[in-house]
Design a protein around this motif. Structure first.
Motif, PDB file in Angstrom:
ATOM      1  N   LYS A  46       0.836  -1.210   0.000  1.00 55.70           N
ATOM      2  CA  LYS A  46       0.000   0.000   0.000  1.00 55.70           C
ATOM      3  C   LYS A  46       0.874   1.264   0.000  1.00 55.70           C
ATOM      4  CE  LYS A  46      -3.705   1.964   2.758  1.00 55.70           C
ATOM      5  NZ  LYS A  46      -4.164   1.995   4.139  1.00 55.70           N
ATOM      6  N   GLN A  78     -13.070  -9.764  11.833  1.00 54.09           N
ATOM      7  CA  GLN A  78     -12.812  -8.758  10.796  1.00 54.09           C
ATOM      8  C   GLN A  78     -11.440  -8.154  11.048  1.00 54.09           C
ATOM      9  OE1 GLN A  78     -15.786  -5.746  11.115  1.00 54.09           O
ATOM     10  NE2 GLN A  78     -17.423  -7.039  10.304  1.00 54.09           N
ATOM     11  N   TRP A  80      -9.009  -4.989  10.356  1.00 55.72           N
ATOM     12  CA  TRP A  80      -8.980  -3.586   9.928  1.00 55.72           C
ATOM     13  C   TRP A  80      -7.537  -3.120   9.920  1.00 55.72           C
ATOM     14  CZ3 TRP A  80     -13.497  -0.479   9.003  1.00 55.72           C
ATOM     15  CH2 TRP A  80     -14.705  -1.173   9.181  1.00 55.72           C
ATOM     16  N   GLU A  82      -5.202   0.188   9.150  1.00 58.92           N
ATOM     17  CA  GLU A  82      -5.214   1.645   8.973  1.00 58.92           C
ATOM     18  C   GLU A  82      -6.637   2.152   8.737  1.00 58.92           C
ATOM     19  OE1 GLU A  82      -2.284   2.145   5.882  1.00 58.92           O
ATOM     20  OE2 GLU A  82      -0.687   1.430   7.179  1.00 58.92           O
ATOM     21  N   GLY A  83      -7.579   1.631   9.531  1.00 55.80           N
ATOM     22  CA  GLY A  83      -8.964   2.103   9.486  1.00 55.80           C
ATOM     23  C   GLY A  83      -9.812   1.540   8.364  1.00 55.80           C
ATOM     24  N   MET A  84      -9.272   0.582   7.580  1.00 51.88           N
ATOM     25  CA  MET A  84     -10.069   0.006   6.485  1.00 51.88           C
ATOM     26  C   MET A  84     -10.112  -1.518   6.586  1.00 51.88           C
ATOM     27  SD  MET A  84      -8.640   2.402   3.453  1.00 51.88           S
ATOM     28  CE  MET A  84      -9.320   1.470   2.119  1.00 51.88           C
ATOM     29  N   ARG A  85     -11.269  -2.110   6.182  1.00 56.12           N
ATOM     30  CA  ARG A  85     -11.385  -3.569   6.184  1.00 56.12           C
ATOM     31  C   ARG A  85     -10.321  -4.154   5.268  1.00 56.12           C
ATOM     32  NH1 ARG A  85     -16.362  -6.286   7.410  1.00 56.12           N
ATOM     33  NH2 ARG A  85     -15.423  -8.262   6.822  1.00 56.12           N
ATOM     34  N   ALA A  86      -9.588  -5.154   5.735  1.00 53.79           N
ATOM     35  CA  ALA A  86      -8.491  -5.682   4.926  1.00 53.79           C
ATOM     36  C   ALA A  86      -8.610  -7.184   4.693  1.00 53.79           C
ATOM     37  CB  ALA A  86      -7.160  -5.363   5.613  1.00 53.79           C
ATOM     38  N   ASP A  87      -9.720  -7.794   5.135  1.00 58.50           N
ATOM     39  CA  ASP A  87      -9.858  -9.256   5.048  1.00 58.50           C
ATOM     40  C   ASP A  87      -9.601  -9.816   3.651  1.00 58.50           C
ATOM     41  OD1 ASP A  87     -12.010  -9.654   7.701  1.00 58.50           O
ATOM     42  OD2 ASP A  87     -11.769  -7.732   6.701  1.00 58.50           O
TER      43      ASP A  87
END
Ligand code: DC
Length: 229
Positions: A46, A78, A80, A82-87
């Motif tokens: 990223k 779940q 997360w 850096e504040g975002m869903r990463a599954d």
């Protein structure tokens, strides 16, 4: 002292499924240590970090902004980043290969050590990985080294990817897994190997239910303080 069950072994042996099942049954915490290494790889991609840049990768590992949330309805954890869903980013086989590359860097492993140990909270912990019994939790109550033939492991991982709606080619997958396992086994720091006091369980041809039952039975014996033979 918090009782710990460690489940180490190569990819596709069923560690994840077995660990989740036992953690749920016993009401214990769960550490999916592979997810931490996968997240370091995902974060590095990223941020456009070069995979040769050890200093930056260690920095990413040290500051990893991750949260594992248990979702009641889905009975899923779940992830997360850096504040975002990463599954969805985590399960791809490329995330596994990236994880295996960053996991060979000693500075990255050191950066994740205390974070992993912090998972050992009452009433207990099931820790899934490669070096749980050898390095991270050497005093675990029960150490399992779960393995299966390369063919069976590739088939299981293939089925898993298909069920998650991800595409895969069985042959390419087996090759990727073999490369990854070799890298994990041959690295000098915390290589994939059974702890001296581990119970080596080859589950080739054994269903997941039976594997869970076998480990449960042994864990109950250990927890009741009986000697193992
Ligand atoms: O268990 P997994 O497939 O999610 O692990 C991905 C990679 O992370 C694995 O190939 C090696 C690395 N890993 C590690 O080195 N040590 C651990 N305890 C867990 C995973």
């Amino acid at each position: 002292m918090t009782p710990i069950l460690t489940i180490d072994g190569p990819g596709g042996a069923g560690k994840g499924t077995v660990s989740k099942r036992l953690a749920r049954e016993f009401g214990w915490h769960l550490l999916d240590s592979g997810a931490l290494y996968r997240l370091v790889g995902v974060a590095a991609r990223k941020h456009g970090t070069d995979f040769e840049n050890v200093t930056e990768l260690a920095e990413i590992a040290r500051n990893l902004d991750v949260e594992f949330r248990v979702s009641e309805e889905e009975e899923l954890v779940q992830t997360w980043l850096e504040g975002m869903r990463a599954d969805h980013l985590l399960r791809a086989e490329t995330a596994g290969s990236d994880a295996s590359v960053v996991a060979a860097i000693p500075e990255v492993r050191t950066a994740l050590l205390e974070r992993q140990r912090a998972f050992a909270e009452p009433p207990g912990l099931v820790a899934d990985g490669r070096d749980m019994g050898t390095v991270v939790f050497p005093d675990a109550a029960l150490k399992v080294f779960l393995t299966a033939s390369a063919e069976e492991r590739a088939k299981r991982r293939y089925k898993q990817l298909m069920e998650q709606g991800l595409s895969a080619n069985l042959r390419a997958l087996q090759e990727e897994m073999e490369t990854r396992d070799r890298r994990d086994r041959e690295r000098p720091t915390a290589p994939l190997k059974p702890a001296e006091d581990a119970w080596i369980l080859d589950c080739t041809g054994i269903g997941i239910e039976s594997v869970v039952a076998m480990i449960r039975e042994r864990l109950l014996v250990v927890l009741s303080g009986q000697e193992l033979h």
